[in-house]
Design a protein around this motif. Structure first.
Motif, PDB file in Angstrom:
ATOM      1  N   ARG A   1       0.770  -0.976   0.124  1.00 13.72           N
ATOM      2  CA  ARG A   1       0.056  -0.009  -0.399  1.00 13.72           C
ATOM      3  C   ARG A   1       0.881   1.171   0.306  1.00 13.72           C
ATOM      4  O   ARG A   1       1.648   1.645   1.184  1.00 13.72           O
ATOM      5  N   ASN A   2       0.898   1.996  -0.912  1.00 11.72           N
ATOM      6  CA  ASN A   2       1.701   3.145  -1.044  1.00 11.72           C
ATOM      7  C   ASN A   2       0.089   4.173  -1.216  1.00 11.72           C
ATOM      8  O   ASN A   2      -0.539   3.732  -0.732  1.00 11.72           O
ATOM      9  N   VAL A   3       0.820   5.376  -1.236  1.00 13.72           N
ATOM     10  CA  VAL A   3       0.456   6.620  -1.357  1.00 13.72           C
ATOM     11  C   VAL A   3      -0.707   6.949  -1.868  1.00 13.72           C
ATOM     12  O   VAL A   3      -2.096   6.615  -1.043  1.00 13.72           O
TER      13      VAL A   3
ATOM     14  N   TYR B   1       0.021  -5.671  -5.317  1.00  8.76           N
ATOM     15  CA  TYR B   1      -0.387  -7.308  -5.133  1.00  8.76           C
ATOM     16  C   TYR B   1       0.961  -8.033  -5.767  1.00  8.76           C
ATOM     17  O   TYR B   1       0.838  -8.154  -7.697  1.00  8.76           O
ATOM     18  N   VAL B   2       1.468  -8.961  -5.439  1.00  5.53           N
ATOM     19  CA  VAL B   2       2.220  -9.544  -6.122  1.00  5.53           C
ATOM     20  C   VAL B   2       2.816 -10.914  -5.404  1.00  5.53           C
ATOM     21  O   VAL B   2       2.440 -10.785  -3.671  1.00  5.53           O
ATOM     22  N   PRO B   3       2.342 -12.271  -6.064  1.00  5.53           N
ATOM     23  CA  PRO B   3       2.130 -12.876  -5.326  1.00  5.53           C
ATOM     24  C   PRO B   3       3.589 -13.750  -5.020  1.00  5.53           C
ATOM     25  O   PRO B   3       4.200 -13.413  -5.565  1.00  5.53           O
ATOM     26  N   TRP B   4       3.847 -14.533  -4.271  1.00  8.33           N
ATOM     27  CA  TRP B   4       4.955 -15.379  -3.932  1.00  8.33           C
ATOM     28  C   TRP B   4       5.233 -16.231  -5.239  1.00  8.33           C
ATOM     29  O   TRP B   4       6.533 -15.849  -5.488  1.00  8.33           O
TER      30      TRP B   4
ATOM     31  N   ARG C   1      -0.466  -7.723  -9.959  1.00 11.67           N
ATOM     32  CA  ARG C   1      -1.307  -5.600  -9.958  1.00 11.67           C
ATOM     33  C   ARG C   1      -1.441  -5.035  -9.747  1.00 11.67           C
ATOM     34  O   ARG C   1      -0.886  -5.111  -8.062  1.00 11.67           O
ATOM     35  N   VAL C   2      -1.483  -3.979  -9.744  1.00 11.39           N
ATOM     36  CA  VAL C   2      -1.192  -2.332  -9.161  1.00 11.39           C
ATOM     37  C   VAL C   2      -2.598  -1.622  -9.523  1.00 11.39           C
ATOM     38  O   VAL C   2      -2.185  -1.647 -11.024  1.00 11.39           O
ATOM     39  N   THR C   3      -2.539  -0.794  -8.783  1.00 13.28           N
ATOM     40  CA  THR C   3      -4.084  -0.194  -8.822  1.00 13.28           C
ATOM     41  C   THR C   3      -4.111   1.182  -7.949  1.00 13.28           C
ATOM     42  O   THR C   3      -3.433   1.126  -7.294  1.00 13.28           O
ATOM     43  N   TRP C   4      -5.235   1.783  -8.766  1.00 15.39           N
ATOM     44  CA  TRP C   4      -5.851   2.830  -7.331  1.00 15.39           C
ATOM     45  C   TRP C   4      -5.339   2.346  -6.564  1.00 15.39           C
ATOM     46  O   TRP C   4      -6.670   2.006  -6.400  1.00 15.39           O
ATOM     47  N   SER C   5      -5.319   3.078  -5.304  1.00 13.45           N
ATOM     48  CA  SER C   5      -6.351   3.036  -3.978  1.00 13.45           C
ATOM     49  C   SER C   5      -7.995   4.052  -3.728  1.00 13.45           C
ATOM     50  O   SER C   5      -7.609   5.556  -3.874  1.00 13.45           O
ATOM     51  N   PRO C   6      -8.696   3.259  -4.104  1.00 15.64           N
ATOM     52  CA  PRO C   6      -9.702   4.049  -3.814  1.00 15.64           C
ATOM     53  C   PRO C   6     -10.362   5.202  -2.319  1.00 15.64           C
ATOM     54  O   PRO C   6     -10.495   5.986  -2.843  1.00 15.64           O
ATOM     55  N   SER C   7      -9.365   4.407  -1.232  1.00 11.95           N
ATOM     56  CA  SER C   7      -9.767   5.220  -0.194  1.00 11.95           C
ATOM     57  C   SER C   7      -8.406   6.356  -0.405  1.00 11.95           C
ATOM     58  O   SER C   7      -8.697   7.609   0.335  1.00 11.95           O
ATOM     59  N   ALA C   8      -8.143   6.501  -0.731  1.00 10.80           N
ATOM     60  CA  ALA C   8      -6.624   7.632  -1.164  1.00 10.80           C
ATOM     61  C   ALA C   8      -7.523   8.123  -2.073  1.00 10.80           C
ATOM     62  O   ALA C   8      -7.043   9.681  -1.908  1.00 10.80           O
ATOM     63  N   VAL C   9      -7.802   8.322  -3.053  1.00  8.69           N
ATOM     64  CA  VAL C   9      -8.311   9.272  -4.237  1.00  8.69           C
ATOM     65  C   VAL C   9      -9.265   9.447  -3.326  1.00  8.69           C
ATOM     66  O   VAL C   9      -9.643  10.543  -3.586  1.00  8.69           O
ATOM     67  N   ALA C  10     -10.031   8.633  -2.598  1.00 11.67           N
ATOM     68  CA  ALA C  10     -11.261   9.639  -1.606  1.00 11.67           C
ATOM     69  C   ALA C  10     -11.200  10.654  -0.914  1.00 11.67           C
ATOM     70  O   ALA C  10     -11.516  11.886  -0.615  1.00 11.67           O
TER      71      ALA C  10
END
Length: 193
Positions: free
Chosen positions: A71-73, A78-81, A168-177
Motif C-alpha cells: 500500500r503506497n500513497v 499485489y504480487v503473488p509469492w 497487479r497495480v491499482t489506484w487506491s479507492p480510499s486514498a483517491v476519496a
C-alpha cells in the motif's frame, strides 16, 4: 495465517495522533465556528488530514498467505509469492515481478539510518566480547528495510506453492476519496468566501 504488516511505526503513531487532533478540531469548528472562517479552517484541516492519511497511515507492506500487498500513497500493488523475482533495497524496498517494479513507500532505508547501522556494527566488531562480534558479523550494517526485504525474500521462497492471484497495480479507492474530499472542501471554501 495472520498477515504480517511492515510499516513505519513512528509515522503510524503520529498519523493517529493527528487524526485525534483533527477530530477534536472538527468538533470545535462545528460547535463554535462561523461561516466562512470555519469552512476555510476546515478546508485547511481537511487537506492536511488527507495528506497525513495517504502519507503516514496508508503506506505498508503486508505479507499475506498468497503474496505481498504493498500500500503506497495513492496506489495498491499485489504480487503473488510465485511472481516475486527479486527483492532489493536502495533507499526503498523494490520488488521485481516480471516487467513490473514495485517501490515500497515504507519502510525506507535513509542514509542516516545506514550510517548509524554501520557505526553500531563497527563498534560491536571492535568489542572484546566474542558474542557481540559474532552478532555484528551476522547483522552487519543492516537497516530495518534490509531486514524486511530479507523476510519478503524468504517468504517468497517458502510460500511459492501457496501463492495465489496475479501481479497487479491499482489506484487506491480510499486514498483517491481522501484527496477528492480535501479538494471538495477547498472548492467549497472558495465558493463560500
Amino acid at each position: 495465517m495472520k498477515p504480517q504488516v511492515f510499516r513505519s511505526k513512528a509515522a503510524w503513531l503520529l498519523g493517529w495522533l493527528w487524526m485525534l487532533f483533527a477530530a477534536w478540531n472538527v468538533w470545535d469548528l462545528t460547535a463554535h465556528g462561523h461561516l466562512p472562517s470555519a469552512l476555510i479552517a476546515g478546508a485547511v484541516l481537511g487537506v492536511i488530514t488527507a495528506l497525513v492519511f495517504v502519507m503516514a497511515l496508508r503506506p505498508a507492506v503486508v505479507a499475506e498467505e498468497g503474496g505481498v500487498r504493498v500500500r503506497n500513497v495513492l496506489r495498491n500493488a499485489y504480487v503473488p509469492w510465485s511472481g516475486v523475482d527479486d527483492v532489493s533495497v536502495t533507499n526503498a524496498i523494490v520488488i521485481e515481478s516480471g516487467d513490473t517494479t514495485v517501490r515500497c513507500w515504507t519502510p525506507q532505508a535513509t542514509a542516516r539510518e545506514r550510517v548509524r547501522a554501520a557505526g553500531r556494527a563497527a563498534k560491536a566488531a571492535k568489542s572484546a566480547n566474542k558474542a557481540e562480534r559474532a552478532a555484528a558479523e551476522a547483522v552487519g550494517a543492516r537497516t530495518h528495510a534490509d531486514w524486511v526485504a530479507d523476510q519478503l525474500t524468504e517468504m517468497s521462497r517458502s510460500r511459492r506453492e501457496s501463492s495465489s492471484g496475479e501481479t497487479r497495480v491499482t489506484w487506491s479507492p480510499s486514498a483517491v476519496a481522501a484527496i477528492a474530499a480535501a479538494v471538495a472542501l477547498v472548492v467549497a471554501a472558495f465558493v463560500v468566501s
